[in-house]
Design a protein around this motif. Structure first.
Motif, PDB file in Angstrom:
ATOM      1  N   ALA A 210      33.366  -4.836  -5.097  1.00 63.76           N
ATOM      2  CA  ALA A 210      32.196  -4.359  -5.839  1.00 63.76           C
ATOM      3  C   ALA A 210      30.938  -5.099  -5.383  1.00 63.76           C
ATOM      4  O   ALA A 210      29.889  -4.485  -5.150  1.00 63.76           O
ATOM      5  CB  ALA A 210      32.406  -4.531  -7.342  1.00 63.76           C
TER       6      ALA A 210
ATOM      7  N   ASP B 116      30.242  -4.121  -1.594  1.00 64.38           N
ATOM      8  CA  ASP B 116      29.924  -2.719  -1.375  1.00 64.38           C
ATOM      9  C   ASP B 116      28.608  -2.289  -2.008  1.00 64.38           C
ATOM     10  O   ASP B 116      27.789  -1.668  -1.347  1.00 64.38           O
ATOM     11  CB  ASP B 116      31.071  -1.842  -1.888  1.00 64.38           C
ATOM     12  N   PHE B 117      28.387  -2.608  -3.285  1.00 60.77           N
ATOM     13  CA  PHE B 117      27.186  -2.050  -3.903  1.00 60.77           C
ATOM     14  C   PHE B 117      26.359  -3.015  -4.746  1.00 60.77           C
ATOM     15  O   PHE B 117      25.153  -2.815  -4.881  1.00 60.77           O
ATOM     16  CB  PHE B 117      27.518  -0.799  -4.724  1.00 60.77           C
ATOM     17  N   ILE B 118      26.940  -4.055  -5.306  1.00 57.57           N
ATOM     18  CA  ILE B 118      26.136  -4.944  -6.153  1.00 57.57           C
ATOM     19  C   ILE B 118      25.103  -5.693  -5.309  1.00 57.57           C
ATOM     20  O   ILE B 118      23.908  -5.684  -5.626  1.00 57.57           O
ATOM     21  CB  ILE B 118      27.021  -5.914  -6.959  1.00 57.57           C
TER      22      ILE B 118
ATOM     23  N   ARG C  26      24.032  -4.983  -2.312  1.00 53.74           N
ATOM     24  CA  ARG C  26      23.123  -4.001  -1.702  1.00 53.74           C
ATOM     25  C   ARG C  26      22.085  -3.546  -2.713  1.00 53.74           C
ATOM     26  O   ARG C  26      20.895  -3.438  -2.398  1.00 53.74           O
ATOM     27  CB  ARG C  26      23.932  -2.818  -1.169  1.00 53.74           C
ATOM     28  N   SER C  27      22.517  -3.312  -3.930  1.00 55.69           N
ATOM     29  CA  SER C  27      21.601  -2.886  -4.990  1.00 55.69           C
ATOM     30  C   SER C  27      20.596  -3.984  -5.319  1.00 55.69           C
ATOM     31  O   SER C  27      19.399  -3.713  -5.496  1.00 55.69           O
ATOM     32  CB  SER C  27      22.374  -2.504  -6.247  1.00 55.69           C
TER      33      SER C  27
ATOM     34  N   THR D 227      27.160 -11.734   1.454  1.00 55.95           N
ATOM     35  CA  THR D 227      27.869 -10.451   1.494  1.00 55.95           C
ATOM     36  C   THR D 227      28.933 -10.451   2.585  1.00 55.95           C
ATOM     37  O   THR D 227      30.045  -9.950   2.373  1.00 55.95           O
ATOM     38  CB  THR D 227      26.876  -9.289   1.693  1.00 55.95           C
TER      39      THR D 227
END
Length: 184
Positions: free
Chosen positions: A39, A42-44, A46-47, A151
């Motif tokens: 999580a 992948d997206f936390i 990046r967000s 990351t």
């Protein structure tokens, strides 16, 4: 199951297979740890990286503080301890492909998941924790160093814990097949 004296008058219970708790919960626990890291990778992260406000650093500082108070940290640290026990048990008790897979699962988690956290992610978290959220130096550190490096290492932890789950599951399956063949 059989008993061996431990030298102190207490028998050690030895099993041909790993205890049921490791059989059923080990692969799942490795997988849950992997899911959390996925999580973030992948997206936390990046967000958080696409937001430009100083609140993003403050949010990550809060995440890094709160992780110590929740179930994840118990699972993450607990699986490191369990991995040591699994590695020792696999080294002493199993031979062949099943033993190799089980041993590799435990060592992979210890080195590439737990070790990476201790030597890479945690030091970055500690550096970020000591920074002023609104300074230009913090912003530069966040975008140029922290996000890409953190990351990357989180992705390594994701792959390691997912692979540990798969290796342990395959090793346990081979072990059960071996046990079933010996009984027949």
């Amino acid at each position: 199951m059989y008993f061996i004296p431990d030298g102190y008058g207490f028998p050690l219970v030895c099993f041909r297979r790993l205890p049921l708790a490791c059989d059923s919960h080990g692969p799942r626990s490795y997988a849950v740890v992997s899911d959390v890291f996925l999580a973030f990778s992948d997206f936390i992260m990046r967000s958080l990286a696409i937001t430009n406000g100083s609140g993003v650093v403050e949010a990550m500082q809060a995440i890094n503080r709160e992780v110590f108070h929740w179930i994840f940290m118990t699972l993450f640290l607990g699986m490191a301890a369990v991995s040591i026990a699994i590695a020792i048990f696999a080294w002493v008790s199993f031979q062949g492909a099943a033993g190799t897979m089980i041993l590799m699962a435990a060592l992979l988690y210890l080195i590439d998941c737990f070790g990476v956290a201790v030597f890479f992610n945690v030091p970055m978290n500690e550096a970020l924790a000591g920074m002023e959220v609104s300074s230009d130096a913090t912003r530069d550190f966040w975008f140029q160093s922290y996000v890409p490096s953190w990351t990357f290492w989180s992705s390594i932890r994701t792959a390691a814990s997912a692979t540990s789950a798969a290796l342990l599951l395959v090793g346990l399956t081979l072990l059960m097949q071996s046990d079933a063949t010996q009984v027949s």
